[in-house]
Motif scaffolding. Structure first.
Motif, short mmCIF file in Angstrom:
data_model
loop_
_atom_site.label_atom_id
_atom_site.label_comp_id
_atom_site.label_asym_id
_atom_site.label_seq_id
_atom_site.Cartn_x
_atom_site.Cartn_y
_atom_site.Cartn_z
N THR A 174 0.81 -1.22 0.00
CA THR A 174 0.00 0.00 0.00
C THR A 174 0.85 1.28 0.00
N VAL A 175 2.18 1.14 -0.10
CA VAL A 175 3.07 2.31 -0.09
C VAL A 175 2.97 3.06 -1.42
N HIS A 176 2.68 4.35 -1.36
CA HIS A 176 2.62 5.16 -2.59
C HIS A 176 3.79 6.15 -2.69
N THR A 177 4.54 6.35 -1.59
CA THR A 177 5.69 7.27 -1.62
C THR A 177 6.86 6.64 -0.89
N ALA A 178 8.01 6.57 -1.57
CA ALA A 178 9.23 6.02 -0.96
C ALA A 178 10.33 7.08 -1.02
N VAL A 179 11.07 7.18 0.07
CA VAL A 179 12.15 8.18 0.16
C VAL A 179 13.45 7.46 0.54
N LEU A 180 14.52 7.77 -0.18
CA LEU A 180 15.87 7.33 0.20
C LEU A 180 16.59 8.56 0.73
N ASP A 181 16.88 8.59 2.03
CA ASP A 181 17.54 9.74 2.64
C ASP A 181 19.02 9.42 2.86
N GLU A 182 19.89 10.34 2.43
CA GLU A 182 21.34 10.17 2.52
C GLU A 182 21.78 8.87 1.82
N ALA A 183 21.40 8.79 0.54
CA ALA A 183 21.65 7.58 -0.25
C ALA A 183 23.15 7.27 -0.36
N LYS A 219 18.05 -1.79 -3.31
CA LYS A 219 17.43 -2.27 -4.56
C LYS A 219 16.35 -3.32 -4.27
N ASP A 220 16.65 -4.24 -3.35
CA ASP A 220 15.66 -5.28 -2.99
C ASP A 220 14.41 -4.66 -2.38
N ILE A 221 14.61 -3.65 -1.52
CA ILE A 221 13.45 -3.01 -0.87
C ILE A 221 12.59 -2.29 -1.90
N ILE A 261 8.26 -2.72 -3.36
CA ILE A 261 7.22 -1.68 -3.31
C ILE A 261 6.55 -1.60 -4.69
N PRO A 262 5.25 -1.34 -4.75
CA PRO A 262 4.57 -1.25 -6.05
C PRO A 262 5.27 -0.29 -7.00
N GLU A 263 5.30 -0.66 -8.30
CA GLU A 263 5.95 0.20 -9.29
C GLU A 263 5.25 1.54 -9.43
N GLN A 264 3.94 1.55 -9.22
CA GLN A 264 3.19 2.81 -9.32
C GLN A 264 3.34 3.60 -8.02
N ARG A 265 4.53 4.05 -7.80
CA ARG A 265 4.84 4.81 -6.59
C ARG A 265 5.59 6.08 -6.98
N GLN A 266 5.70 6.97 -6.02
CA GLN A 266 6.56 8.14 -6.17
C GLN A 266 7.84 7.87 -5.39
N THR A 267 8.99 8.17 -6.00
CA THR A 267 10.28 7.93 -5.33
C THR A 267 11.05 9.24 -5.24
#
Length: 489
Positions: free
Chosen positions: A144-153, A166-168, A172-178
């Motif tokens: 159900t995640v629609h927004t994913a954030v990578l902080d200090e990548a 990459k695995d995480i 997550i659904p492809e139809q997301r905001q990253t």
């Protein structure tokens, strides 16, 4: 200059920003928030301490459906300390919208985390290793995640988490905001951007060389309720020619101004709610020295160019180092030296360390001044005025009156009386600031003595105290003796 009010945010988020004292955006926030609000993927290149958390947190919170209790937002951070810090700020930003964030990290008991994950948290802030553990155990569901954030990548890359990331993201659904944030853009991070993000917009904020010349920097570590009394004592000791005090919000500026005036300081406030005419009137009085203290928000102080400001006080520490540099840069102008003092609560020490790191300058600690030191400071001001008058004025017209007084009175008593007349003696007026109970030094001292007395009573027998126990024993003894006398008679 961009304010949060101009970004089309909802009222609950604006209310939270007001309470946190965020009025003007940092550069990364001004560029990222509008793009993220449109649902675009964003790559943000910015240093730590530039306001990144609000840059990705605000758009995420605005997209959360608070009626749903499943996980809708995921933030991945490299360390447990950062995960905790980010979750705390997300909770403050989402407070009035009813959005909750949970930090999930290694070293914490797994069963306790699993119970907490069932407790209706719409956003999870997690370190990569512990997040993968939960995904494998099926105790975190990311469908159900629609927004994913990578902080200090880039930091996660340095720690060897790149494959985990990459695995995480694949879970997550492809139809997301990253949204991806990194101080640098090495090849492996760029690869994530090209393979796991959708036509990302790039936002780049150059790291400025934030050096401060001619300004001595100090901090005072105090609890929130002690700030105002400490401020007024420092003002008495420093006796600034012209000073600017920065408050977090417009309401704070009004409260500080009223409090300073109640204690006898010539203070005026400026903020965004004042008319242009009123603002210009206050600044004119400040420049002319008819007002000695200007209380201001960051936005209101933009563009101020007054060369005679000797002191700047950060009553509330700013949200990022760049704002700090802008603030203290109001002193030490035109080749002059200046002083800057920041009030830091124990929870804000990490922010101070970040400021020191990015400005490359040590901020020296000041001890909390006592009332006696403040009074001596005001007496010194009176002494300096007297000596300056002796040096610069023709006093012959006063010699006869002075001689007559010296024949009738002790010279030390006469000088002491003159100093007393010239010394400002502050009225101990309790001052109320939002969320802080009014406190006076006398009341605090009385409370301390009362607490100590009660503690000693308990050591001597507790309850009603030593004397009451003694009186009770005496009454019982007298009653027993009276009964014995009656039986004998």
């Amino acid at each position: 200059m961009t304010t949060f009010y101009s970004l089309g945010l909802t009222k609950p988020v604006i209310k939270a920003l007001d309470q946190m004292g965020f009025e003007e955006t940092t550069p990364i926030q001004a560029q990222t928030i509008p793009l993220a609000m449109q649902g675009r993927d964003v790559i943000g290149q910015a240093q730590t301490g530039t306001g990144k958390t609000a840059a990705f947190g605000i758009p995420m919170i605005e997209r959360i459906d608070q009626d749903r209790k499943d996980i809708q937002g995921l933030i991945i951070a490299p360390t447990r300390e950062l995960a905790i810090q980010v979750a705390e700020e997300i909770n403050r930003l989402g407070k009035f919208k009813g959005v909750r964030a949970l930090p999930v990290y290694g070293g914490q008991h797994m069963e306790r985390q699993i119970r907490a994950l069932k407790d209706n948290n719409q956003i999870v802030v997690a370190t990569p290793g512990r997040l993968l553990d939960h995904i494998r155990r099926k105790t975190i569901k990311l469908q159900t995640v629609h927004t994913a954030v990578l902080d200090e990548a880039d930091e996660m890359l340095n720690m060897g988490f790149i494959d985990d990331i990459k695995d995480i993201l694949k879970a997550i659904p492809e139809q997301r905001q990253t949204l991806l944030f990194s101080a640098t853009m090495p090849k492996a991070i760029r690869e994530i951007a090209t393979t796991l993000m959708k036509k990302p917009e790039e936002v780049k904020v150059k790291a400025k060389e934030m050096t401060v010349e001619n300004i001595e920097q100090f901090f005072v570590e105090v609890q929130e309720k002690q700030k105002f009394d400490t401020l007024t004592r420092l003002l008495d000791i420093h006796a600034p020619a012209l000073a600017i005090i920065f408050g977090r919000t417009k309401k704070r500026v009004d409260e500080l101004t009223d409090g300073l005036q109640a204690r006898g300081f010539r203070a005026e406030g400026i903020h965004g709610d004042l008319t242009q005419g009123k603002r210009m009137s206050v600044l004119k009085k400040f420049k002319q020295g008819r007002v000695e203290i200007l209380v201001a928000t960051d936005v209101a102080a933009r563009g101020l160019d007054i060369s005679d400001v000797s002191h700047v006080y950060n009553f509330d520490i700013p949200q990022d180092p760049e704002s700090y540099v802008h603030r203290i840069g109001r002193t030490g102008r035109a080749g002059r030296t200046g002083e800057a003092v920041s009030f830091v609560t124990p929870r804000e020490k990490a922010q101070l360390a970040l400021i020191e790191k990015l400005t490359k300058k040590k901020v020296e600690r000041l001890a909390v001044p006592s009332m006696d030191e403040a009074q001596r400071g005001q007496q010194q001001v009176a002494v300096d005025k007297m000596l300056k008058t002796m040096e610069s004025k023709d006093l012959k017209a006063y010699h006869q009156a002075a001689n007559e007084l010296l024949q009738q009175h002790d010279s030390i008593e006469l000088v002491a009386a003159a100093l007393k007349m010239m010394t400002k003696e502050r009225r101990e007026v309790p001052v109320r600031l939002s969320g802080v109970q009014p406190i006076s030094v006398k009341k605090a001292w009385d409370d301390k003595k009362k607490k100590k007395f009660n503690r000693n009573d308990k050591k001597r027998g507790g309850g009603g105290g030593y004397n009451r126990n003694k009186n009770s024993r005496n009454r019982k003894f007298n009653q027993k003796r009276s009964r014995n006398n009656q039986s004998q008679s």
